[in-house]
Write an enzyme that holds these catalytic residues in place. Structure first.
Site, short mmCIF file in Angstrom:
data_model
loop_
_atom_site.label_atom_id
_atom_site.label_comp_id
_atom_site.label_asym_id
_atom_site.label_seq_id
_atom_site.Cartn_x
_atom_site.Cartn_y
_atom_site.Cartn_z
N LYS A 94 8.22 13.28 3.49
CA LYS A 94 8.21 12.73 4.87
C LYS A 94 9.62 12.31 5.28
O LYS A 94 10.06 12.62 6.37
CB LYS A 94 7.35 11.45 4.96
CG LYS A 94 5.90 11.61 4.71
CD LYS A 94 5.15 10.29 4.93
CE LYS A 94 5.49 9.17 3.99
NZ LYS A 94 5.12 9.36 2.61
N ARG A 136 -0.25 3.27 7.85
CA ARG A 136 -0.83 3.67 6.58
C ARG A 136 -2.27 3.23 6.46
O ARG A 136 -2.97 3.64 5.54
CB ARG A 136 -0.03 3.03 5.46
CG ARG A 136 0.99 3.92 4.80
CD ARG A 136 1.26 3.30 3.47
NE ARG A 136 2.10 4.01 2.58
CZ ARG A 136 3.39 4.23 2.70
NH1 ARG A 136 4.02 3.90 3.77
NH2 ARG A 136 4.05 4.81 1.75
N ARG A 185 12.97 12.08 -8.04
CA ARG A 185 13.77 11.60 -6.91
C ARG A 185 14.93 10.71 -7.38
O ARG A 185 14.76 9.85 -8.23
CB ARG A 185 12.84 10.79 -5.99
CG ARG A 185 13.50 10.22 -4.78
CD ARG A 185 12.52 9.99 -3.67
NE ARG A 185 11.38 9.16 -4.05
CZ ARG A 185 10.31 9.03 -3.28
NH1 ARG A 185 10.22 9.65 -2.13
NH2 ARG A 185 9.31 8.26 -3.67
N ARG A 225 14.40 4.76 -7.70
CA ARG A 225 13.64 3.65 -7.12
C ARG A 225 12.81 2.97 -8.21
O ARG A 225 12.22 3.66 -9.04
CB ARG A 225 12.71 4.19 -6.04
CG ARG A 225 13.30 4.14 -4.66
CD ARG A 225 12.47 4.89 -3.66
NE ARG A 225 11.08 4.48 -3.57
CZ ARG A 225 10.23 4.92 -2.65
NH1 ARG A 225 10.65 5.76 -1.72
NH2 ARG A 225 8.97 4.53 -2.63
N1 LIG Z 1 2.96 0.99 6.52
C1 LIG Z 1 3.02 0.30 5.37
N2 LIG Z 1 2.05 -0.60 5.07
C2 LIG Z 1 2.08 -1.32 3.94
N3 LIG Z 1 3.04 -1.21 3.01
C3 LIG Z 1 4.04 -0.31 3.23
C4 LIG Z 1 4.07 0.48 4.42
N4 LIG Z 1 5.18 1.26 4.39
C5 LIG Z 1 5.80 0.98 3.23
N5 LIG Z 1 5.12 0.03 2.53
C6 LIG Z 1 5.49 -0.53 1.21
O1 LIG Z 1 6.74 0.01 0.80
C7 LIG Z 1 6.58 0.81 -0.38
C8 LIG Z 1 7.49 2.01 -0.32
O2 LIG Z 1 7.13 2.79 0.80
P1 LIG Z 1 7.61 4.31 0.97
O3 LIG Z 1 9.07 4.38 0.74
O4 LIG Z 1 7.07 4.79 2.26
O5 LIG Z 1 6.95 5.00 -0.28
P2 LIG Z 1 5.97 6.19 -0.55
O6 LIG Z 1 6.82 7.13 -1.32
O7 LIG Z 1 4.91 5.53 -1.39
O8 LIG Z 1 5.44 6.80 0.72
C9 LIG Z 1 5.09 1.14 -0.42
O9 LIG Z 1 4.63 1.41 -1.73
C10 LIG Z 1 4.49 -0.15 0.14
O10 LIG Z 1 4.50 -1.19 -0.83
#
Ligand SMILES: Nc1ncnc2c1ncn2[C@@H]1O[C@H](COP(=O)(O)OP(=O)(O)O)[C@@H](O)[C@H]1O
Length: 288
Positions: free
Chosen positions: A68, A145, A179, A223
């Site tokens: 994404k 989400r 990654r 990460r």
């Molecule tokens: N819309 C959201 N609602 C709740 N938590 C979120 C949201 N976006 C990100 N997070 C938090 O930030 C973390 C990292 O998000 P992201 O970089 O989008 O990872 P992923 O690779 O899991 O899509 C998630 O695991 C969650 O803890």
């Protein structure tokens, strides 16, 4: 124009949130949430050049590791709108010494979702800051989400398009584990070489590694939530919560499903085609 929260006060379950978000968004200049016609028309056969005056409000959905961030960021450069990733907002908060930092660290390192309240607070602050700088439109990555987040977003603005990126399950874990991020410039790379053979009528998929250039190679970090155990938990939670969000946008005719056929060289031109867009610079560099 003031943002109206009436639309999200329909049920008692959303009422508490609407009160919260009335406060969270109270000083937010809703210019950045103005509705605009979509950039592309699914009926049009003409490829569109990005129009700098076009207002775009798009959302990218997809499992952890699907890419994404990569595709949302490429489109944001192409279309001249900000790419806003809620995961980045969470990580920025984590690396600050703010009061939320230690609370978030525990949640993120377990692969759990941050509360809707916290995430919308971070997002509204980011949008406010962007509006103050004159930003217009956005490509949201990682938000919404949950169905509640989708309902709240729908209550405050109009989303033109939701792109749901899909990739074979077997590739997702390997992509997350491979990654690497440059600790200095923040660019993403990947050391995984994914080569899944086709079987039972399903095509194979090959995704070449994305190596870091020399200036980033010595500064790569992983990460803290990209460990096998945490990625599996993130994938489990994503799969549990994503269907209602996809249905929500599908019922509104906004969902574009896009199955990634491979790595960036195979997927980027096909994604542009699906969006009825053209990247002239990419075409020229690919032809060179
Ligand atoms: N819309 C959201 N609602 C709740 N938590 C979120 C949201 N976006 C990100 N997070 C938090 O930030 C973390 C990292 O998000 P992201 O970089 O989008 O990872 P992923 O690779 O899991 O899509 C998630 O695991 C969650 O803890």
């Amino acid at each position: 124009m003031a943002v109206s929260f009436r639309a999200i006060s329909r049920s008692s379950s959303t009422r508490a949130f609407s009160c919260y978000f009335s406060r969270a968004f109270s000083s937010f200049n809703s210019e950045s949430f103005l509705k605009a016609p979509p950039l592309f028309s699914s009926h049009s056969r003409l490829p569109l050049r990005p129009d700098p005056n076009q207002h775009i409000q798009w959302v990218f959905l997809g499992c952890p590791g699907v890419g994404k961030g990569t595709y949302a960021s490429r489109l944001s450069n192409l279309l001249g709108v900000p790419h806003i990733a809620t995961g980045d907002l969470v990580r920025e908060e984590l690396s600050s010494s703010g009061p939320l930092s230690s609370q978030l660290k525990e949640i993120v390192n377990q692969g759990k979702l941050v509360s809707d309240e916290i995430i919308i607070n971070l997002l509204s602050k980011r949008l406010e800051a962007g509006a103050a700088k004159g930003e217009s439109g956005f490509i949201l990555d990682g938000f919404p989400r949950t169905i509640r987040q989708a309902e709240i977003l729908e209550g405050v603005t109009n989303i033109d398009l939701v792109v749901n990126l899909k990739l074979r399950e077997e590739a997702l874990l390997a992509k997350c584990l491979g990654r690497r991020i440059c600790g200095e410039c923040g660019k993403n790379y990947n050391i995984a070489c994914i080569d899944i053979k086709g079987e039972n009528g399903k095509p194979g998929i090959y995704m070449a590694p994305l190596p870091a250039p020399p200036q980033c190679a010595s500064k790569l970090i992983q990460r803290s939530d990209d460990t096998e155990e945490v990625v599996k938990e993130r994938l489990r939670i994503y799969n549990e919560l994503s269907q209602p969000v996809e249905d929500f946008y599908c019922n509104r005719g906004k969902l574009l499903e896009f199955e990634l056929p491979g790595g960036i060289p195979e997927s980027w031109p096909k994604l542009l085609q699906a969006l009825n867009l053209e990247d002239y610079e990419y075409k020229q560099s690919a032809a060179a």
